[in-house]
Design an enzyme around this catalytic site. Sequence first.
Site, PDB file in Angstrom:
ATOM      1  N   GLY A 223     -17.662 -88.975 -43.772  1.00  0.00           N
ATOM      2  CA  GLY A 223     -17.523 -90.428 -43.843  1.00  0.00           C
ATOM      3  C   GLY A 223     -17.616 -90.777 -42.402  1.00  0.00           C
ATOM      4  O   GLY A 223     -17.754 -89.813 -41.321  1.00  0.00           O
ATOM      5  N   ASN A 224     -17.470 -91.920 -42.091  1.00  0.00           N
ATOM      6  CA  ASN A 224     -17.090 -92.251 -40.725  1.00  0.00           C
ATOM      7  C   ASN A 224     -15.915 -93.569 -40.783  1.00  0.00           C
ATOM      8  O   ASN A 224     -15.677 -93.857 -41.690  1.00  0.00           O
ATOM      9  CB  ASN A 224     -18.211 -92.960 -40.020  1.00  0.00           C
ATOM     10  CG  ASN A 224     -19.106 -94.164 -40.642  1.00  0.00           C
ATOM     11  OD1 ASN A 224     -18.315 -95.145 -40.887  1.00  0.00           O
ATOM     12  ND2 ASN A 224     -20.226 -94.139 -41.317  1.00  0.00           N
TER      13      ASN A 224
END
Length: 423
Positions: A223-224
């Site tokens: 993810g980020n």
Amino acid sequence: MTTANEHDAASWRIVVGVSGGIAAYKAVSVIRQLVLLGHHVEVIATPAALEFVGAPTFEAISRNPLRRDVFENVHAVQHVAVGQHADVVAVVPATANTLARMAAGLADDLLTNTILATGAPVVVAPAMHSEMWQHPATQANVHRLDERGVTIVGPESGRLTGTDEGPGRLAEPEDIVAAILAAARTAERERAAAQQGRDLAGIRMLVTAGGTREAIDPVRYLGNRSSGKQGVALAARAAARGAEVTLIAANVEVAVPDDVQLVRISSAEQLAAAATELAPKQDVIIMAAAVADFRPDRVSNDKIKKESTDDTLTLTFTKNPDILRNLVEVRPEGQLIVGFAAETEADDVARLELARAKVKRKGSDLLVLNRVGWDHTFGREETEIQVLNLAGDVLAEDVGDKLSVADTILDVVVAERSDDTAN
Ligand code: CTP
């Protein structure tokens, strides 16, 4: 700790109501800071407050006559006039009794009359003994005030008047000042928006927000750090300005206003599918989402076990579709597309060059450049942006909270659309 915003150019009319608690002496510091920042401060003290701090102190510090009674200056209808002219009404400290009176909508003294008569935001800073604060009656009153839009600052936990400790201590004066000024700014922005009118009425807008998650196995993902706050702010402001807004939200936890249609997705491929389906109907598309450029080649059906690998685990990745570029390629005539460029480059000139190259590569009409990094932008309230056109000219810049930045971006969208219609 938040600090008062010294860059506040505006001078506000602030009513500080002081109710009767030992923390009343700290209200003096709040009043003093507000006056020194150039604001006009009117103090209303309850009779109990004057048992703790004398009227001359309030008058000297606020540089205004103290207001204390409904029956003073009756000719000036003071019990409603003070509230009507205020930009913010603050109650510092708010005792359990004052909170109860406010929650019940009583108007049995000048302070509660003022609170009922004002259309301005109300900020309260409670202070009392822990038992009183934790009492279900007080908690219910605070909850009611919160639901009514009152800003509650504190209380903090710490040493109380006696030898006891716990929640109930008045918030720090700097924090109270910051909350008062924030409330004034928000109210002004809302007034300005109402005046500015609904300049996006009749426009269909698609906004993407958040950060995609690319599954590795049923429990893990890549993810980020995007929180989605900027995209949600854009959707909220666009809807407030009259647009019919659909928000594609990738793992967004912030609240989305009811007047925004919400489509929740998680991965880049899901975002691509939702955007491709919704795009043809839109007048404006804003791609604020942080899309993962790669996804794991294969998603394990079962949780990857430690024992099944050596000391290293190798994952291989496949490129995700470039959604923005694909949307640009198939866009219907007249559709305006805005991309975002999140760049970690610290040098301003070099960062702008990266954005210029990116807008050419993507082909979007506009590109919003913001700086990201370990301590920049992601999840934060404050952000710094520049808006570029396809030619690489900087059309607008802004530093501020995400709502004000959203308005700046939307101003450029409105201007570009009217230029287009004019041509
Ligand atoms: N974007 C997209 N699809 C992707 C990656 C990004 O639509 N697969 C969009 C983002 O929503 C944003 C813009 O493209 O509006 C730029 O995203 P960014 O991550 O800054 O650019 P990239 O093209 O991924 O380039 P790089 O990561 O190499 O800087």
